[in-house]
Design an enzyme around this catalytic site. Sequence first.
Site, PDB file in Angstrom:
ATOM      1  CE  LYS A  28      -9.062  -6.097   6.006  1.00 22.68           C
ATOM      2  NZ  LYS A  28      -7.960  -6.210   5.838  1.00 22.68           N
ATOM      3  CG  ASN A  29      -7.724  -5.685   9.864  1.00 25.54           C
ATOM      4  OD1 ASN A  29      -7.847  -6.215   8.856  1.00 25.54           O
ATOM      5  ND2 ASN A  29      -7.395  -4.463  10.102  1.00 25.54           N
ATOM      6  CB  CYS A 122      -3.425  -2.399   1.031  1.00 20.62           C
ATOM      7  SG  CYS A 122      -5.324  -2.527   0.626  1.00 20.62           S
ATOM      8  NE  ARG A 127       1.085  -2.960   4.707  1.00 19.13           N
ATOM      9  CZ  ARG A 127      -0.316  -3.231   4.922  1.00 19.13           C
ATOM     10  NH1 ARG A 127      -1.030  -3.344   3.632  1.00 19.13           N
ATOM     11  NH2 ARG A 127      -0.742  -3.365   6.049  1.00 19.13           N
ATOM     12  CG  ASP A 311      -6.783   0.263   8.414  1.00 21.85           C
ATOM     13  OD1 ASP A 311      -5.612   0.469   7.850  1.00 21.85           O
ATOM     14  OD2 ASP A 311      -6.991  -0.917   9.022  1.00 21.85           O
ATOM     15  NE  ARG A 403      -7.551  -7.058   0.639  1.00 21.43           N
ATOM     16  CZ  ARG A 403      -6.814  -6.161   1.255  1.00 21.43           C
ATOM     17  NH1 ARG A 403      -6.315  -4.927   0.621  1.00 21.43           N
ATOM     18  NH2 ARG A 403      -6.137  -6.470   2.472  1.00 21.43           N
TER      19      ARG A 403
END
Length: 423
Positions: A28-29, A122, A127, A311, A403
């Site tokens: 994903k990232n 999230c 952030r 994560d 997600r």
Amino acid sequence: MHGGLIMDIWHIRGGRRLEGNLRVQGSKNASLPILAASVLCPLRCELLNVPRLSDTDAALRILEHLGCTVARDRDRVYIDSTTLSCSAVPHSLMAEMRSSVIFMGALLARCGEARLSLPGGCQLGKRPIDLHLAALRKLGADIEEDDNELHCRARRLQGTEIALPFPSVGATENALLAACGARGETLIRGAAREPEIAALADFLRAMGAEIRGAGSDTIRLTAFHPKRDLCFRIPSDRIAAATFACAAAGCGGDVTLCGLDPIQISAVLHFLNAAGCDIITFNHALRLRADRRLRAVGPVVTAPYPGFPTDAQPLLMAALLRAEGRSLIRETIFEQRFRQAPELCRLGAQIRVKGQTAEILGVRELHGAALHATDLRGGAAMILAGLAAGGETVVLDEGHVRRGYEDFDRSLESLGAEIILEN
Ligand code: UD1
């Protein structure tokens, strides 16, 4: 985050060992910045191994909104960015995920302008995006912020030296993307060293960029001679790999994961091994066996790559709930990343959170309960804990887990878990 439109209900009957083989999904990232990079210049590209996730879908919707032609066939994505016609991303699309902020650097490079609202994603704490903005300004962008909207303009981006005071993944990506549109050479010091940065640099090289040092803390971009066509394969998802490893560790079992690079999760494997799992790694696979009650480990301290990934922190926590003794986890990247802990305690886990440290006192048994997913990895951790608990666990999830995980229920089911996703 999704306007309450999605409610996934995960029904889990726990207590089974996990056994079998699983191929790990694409990252994903790595996908997200690469999808953004496809607008850097007029390009037709085919991406392989793109995971089917709501976050990658959101990035594709942004590309379509910008005027790109997008087609998807399972894990293949075709993008034609020659038809790009717009440099603004509306709030409704930005709100779907935080990483949409990396469209800023790419659009600025291509159009000399980008208009975006402040990102979603999230809720893990503050952030901020100050490092992104400082890097783009250093390259010559003029950025105005008002009413949650960012308006970036640059008549001409100029290569420069950027020193990041913290190795932010997103800021490194944004700087690299914008630098592709700059004249002259750019040097990024204090860069993030995550494998996703190296993946983005591989893609940019395939696009015609001359980049050295990606994966180290100093990245040098010397030139960009754009290509018109390319095909690129997204590497595997190291956090998804860590998830299944933690699942097998927490439930007990014998699982072989393939299509991954085990070196990318060495920090996670180190603690799973210290907890008593037998792990054998191969070039692109690993086998994990957990036959006994795990032992407590720690302190586990999250850190930028190659340190222990933030994560994977909730996932390791889930694996350690029944370990013998007292485990300690210290979170140093995000301020609010123990939101899963009170939920896990509903299963009978004993976790004490003090500031940025969580202490887990291993219990012999967990019991099923109803839980509420707090965020992507926290939600996955609750599912893992439910798999290790006796009886039935229900996880209510407003679209967080989808997600980041492709067919999570089916993957776990293929390893012998009893799990049903209702939506
Ligand atoms: C990326 C990952 C995310 C992972 C995180 C850390 C993606 C899409 N997401 O997120 O899954 O948890 O890396 O490995 O790749 N910070 C600032 N100012 C900034 C930018 C960041 O202070 O301008 C701080 C953040 O608040 C956080 C820390 O830096 O405390 C790490 O953030 P960063 O590395 O930027 O994470 P993301 O790129 O958002």
